[in-house]
Design a protein around this motif. Structure first.
Motif, mmCIF file in Angstrom:
data_model
loop_
_atom_site.group_PDB
_atom_site.id
_atom_site.type_symbol
_atom_site.label_atom_id
_atom_site.label_comp_id
_atom_site.label_asym_id
_atom_site.label_seq_id
_atom_site.Cartn_x
_atom_site.Cartn_y
_atom_site.Cartn_z
ATOM 1 N N PRO A 110 56.156 32.443 42.083
ATOM 2 C CA PRO A 110 54.938 31.828 41.824
ATOM 3 C C PRO A 110 55.163 30.333 42.088
ATOM 4 N N PRO A 111 54.129 29.552 42.112
ATOM 5 C CA PRO A 111 53.944 28.151 42.064
ATOM 6 C C PRO A 111 54.602 27.534 40.932
ATOM 7 N N LEU A 112 55.023 26.384 40.904
ATOM 8 C CA LEU A 112 55.760 25.843 39.762
ATOM 9 C C LEU A 112 54.586 25.593 38.474
ATOM 10 N N PHE A 113 53.467 25.280 38.779
ATOM 11 C CA PHE A 113 52.673 25.283 37.684
ATOM 12 C C PHE A 113 52.411 26.678 36.917
ATOM 13 N N VAL A 114 52.418 27.639 37.562
ATOM 14 C CA VAL A 114 52.657 29.135 36.817
ATOM 15 C C VAL A 114 53.750 29.315 36.062
ATOM 16 N N LEU A 115 55.054 28.846 36.450
ATOM 17 C CA LEU A 115 56.185 28.891 35.730
ATOM 18 C C LEU A 115 56.246 28.099 34.512
ATOM 19 N N ASN A 116 55.481 26.923 34.580
ATOM 20 C CA ASN A 116 55.497 25.916 33.620
ATOM 21 C C ASN A 116 54.552 26.446 32.531
ATOM 22 N N ARG A 117 53.354 27.279 32.796
ATOM 23 C CA ARG A 117 52.612 28.049 31.977
ATOM 24 C C ARG A 117 53.355 28.973 31.062
ATOM 25 N N ILE A 118 53.987 29.760 31.855
ATOM 26 C CA ILE A 118 54.833 30.820 31.389
ATOM 27 C C ILE A 118 55.890 30.344 30.330
ATOM 28 N N ALA A 119 56.387 29.125 30.735
ATOM 29 C CA ALA A 119 57.246 28.577 29.737
ATOM 30 C C ALA A 119 56.661 28.022 28.680
ATOM 31 N N LYS A 120 55.685 27.235 28.620
ATOM 32 C CA LYS A 120 54.965 26.829 27.372
ATOM 33 C C LYS A 120 54.441 28.037 26.682
ATOM 34 N N PHE A 121 54.050 29.091 27.348
ATOM 35 C CA PHE A 121 53.442 30.410 26.458
ATOM 36 C C PHE A 121 54.762 30.880 25.558
ATOM 37 N N ASN A 122 55.884 30.917 26.418
ATOM 38 C CA ASN A 122 57.061 31.374 25.636
ATOM 39 C C ASN A 122 57.495 30.427 24.502
ATOM 40 N N LYS A 123 57.252 29.171 24.508
ATOM 41 C CA LYS A 123 57.507 28.304 23.483
ATOM 42 C C LYS A 123 56.622 28.653 22.327
ATOM 43 N N GLY B 164 53.560 30.843 22.027
ATOM 44 C CA GLY B 164 52.783 31.990 21.716
ATOM 45 C C GLY B 164 51.551 31.809 21.907
ATOM 46 N N ASP B 165 50.892 30.677 22.515
ATOM 47 C CA ASP B 165 49.367 30.531 22.554
ATOM 48 C C ASP B 165 48.936 30.904 23.875
ATOM 49 N N LEU B 166 48.096 32.004 23.749
ATOM 50 C CA LEU B 166 47.362 32.439 25.105
ATOM 51 C C LEU B 166 46.631 31.348 25.910
ATOM 52 N N LYS B 167 46.280 30.303 25.193
ATOM 53 C CA LYS B 167 45.547 29.279 25.809
ATOM 54 C C LYS B 167 46.518 28.507 27.012
ATOM 55 N N GLU B 168 47.831 28.468 26.648
ATOM 56 C CA GLU B 168 48.759 28.014 27.839
ATOM 57 C C GLU B 168 48.797 28.642 28.923
ATOM 58 N N LEU B 169 48.185 29.928 29.073
ATOM 59 C CA LEU B 169 48.109 30.473 30.194
ATOM 60 C C LEU B 169 46.685 30.279 31.271
ATOM 61 N N LYS B 170 45.778 29.839 30.457
ATOM 62 C CA LYS B 170 44.639 29.650 31.053
ATOM 63 C C LYS B 170 44.305 28.098 31.492
ATOM 64 N N GLU C 67 37.575 26.399 33.077
ATOM 65 C CA GLU C 67 36.757 27.480 32.473
ATOM 66 C C GLU C 67 35.594 26.876 31.486
ATOM 67 N N THR C 68 35.738 25.759 31.225
ATOM 68 C CA THR C 68 34.803 25.129 30.236
ATOM 69 C C THR C 68 33.777 24.308 30.926
ATOM 70 N N GLU C 69 34.126 24.042 32.064
ATOM 71 C CA GLU C 69 32.907 23.147 32.748
ATOM 72 C C GLU C 69 32.016 24.051 33.060
ATOM 73 N N ASN C 70 30.558 23.388 33.276
ATOM 74 C CA ASN C 70 29.645 24.433 33.744
ATOM 75 C C ASN C 70 29.618 24.464 35.334
ATOM 76 N N THR C 71 29.247 25.243 35.927
ATOM 77 C CA THR C 71 29.287 25.388 37.268
ATOM 78 C C THR C 71 28.003 25.897 37.667
ATOM 79 N N ASP C 72 27.621 25.701 39.058
ATOM 80 C CA ASP C 72 26.426 26.261 39.731
ATOM 81 C C ASP C 72 26.057 27.822 39.557
ATOM 82 N N ASN C 73 27.336 28.227 39.526
ATOM 83 C CA ASN C 73 27.125 29.961 39.631
ATOM 84 C C ASN C 73 27.096 30.425 38.311
ATOM 85 N N ASN C 74 26.910 29.677 37.003
ATOM 86 C CA ASN C 74 26.897 29.892 35.836
ATOM 87 C C ASN C 74 25.488 29.957 35.250
#
Length: 185
Positions: free
Chosen positions: A149-162, A164-170, A175-182
């Motif tokens: 998987p891309p390096l940014f995914v591995l970095n997020r997994i590493a941050k989550f492992n350190k 334990g915050d699920l927000k590190e995976l998101k 996700e918080t920006e308003n989009t036209d399809n919302n």
């Protein structure tokens, strides 16, 4: 000198055939109760398994995938040791089983206290799954030279492992920006 089970059955059948009325009744009760207890335990285990079958299969597959990709990685890096592989997999399997047992015990206690929580169940199951699944992704990253998987995914997994915050995976900013399809805003 047969097996204890055969001796148990034969002795109780003899007692039913030639014993006193009390002996006959007690032997019949023993012959009926022993299989009933075994069937009751078997039914509980089967019911428990069927309710969690999909998760158990996913967890087992992730542990096997972790083992296979770990072996592959260490073979390519010329660092493979059968003893370390066996010890590492045994420890991971044992810890996974112990964690799963205690998380199920905690969930049962919470259920008995009328505190059912899908969030707690989901978090405990995700936590256990994340260990082998995270290792699978890291090993895949090493084997593909960081392509998948891309390096940014591995970095997020590493941050989550350190943390334990699920927000590190998101990806919180997107996700918080308003989009036209919302249409809600």
């Amino acid at each position: 000198m047969g097996s204890p089970i055969i001796n148990f059955i034969v002795n109780n059948l003899i007692s039913i055939h030639s014993g006193s009325a009390v002996s006959k009744a007690f032997s019949a009760l023993k012959l009926a109760a022993v299989p009933a207890v075994g069937l009751s335990i078997s039914e509980r285990i089967t019911g428990w398994y069927l309710e969690r079958e999909t998760y158990i299969i996913i967890l087992a597959f992730s542990l096997i995938a972790d083992l296979l990709l770990g072996v592959w990685k260490h073979l390519e890096l010329h660092s493979f040791s059968f003893e370390k592989m066996l010890l590492g997999f045994t420890k991971k399997l044992a810890f996974s089983i112990v964690f799963y047992f205690f998380s199920e015990a905690l969930l049962q206690i919470l259920h008995d206290a009328k505190f059912d929580s899908l969030a707690i169940t989901g978090f405990l199951r995700f936590l256990l799954f994340a260990w082998p699944a995270g290792n699978v992704m890291v090993n895949m990253g090493i084997l593909t030279g960081g392509k998948f998987p891309p390096l940014f995914v591995l970095n997020r997994i590493a941050k989550f492992n350190k943390t334990g915050d699920l927000k590190e995976l998101k990806n919180i900013t997107n996700e918080t920006e308003n989009t036209d399809n919302n249409p809600s805003e």
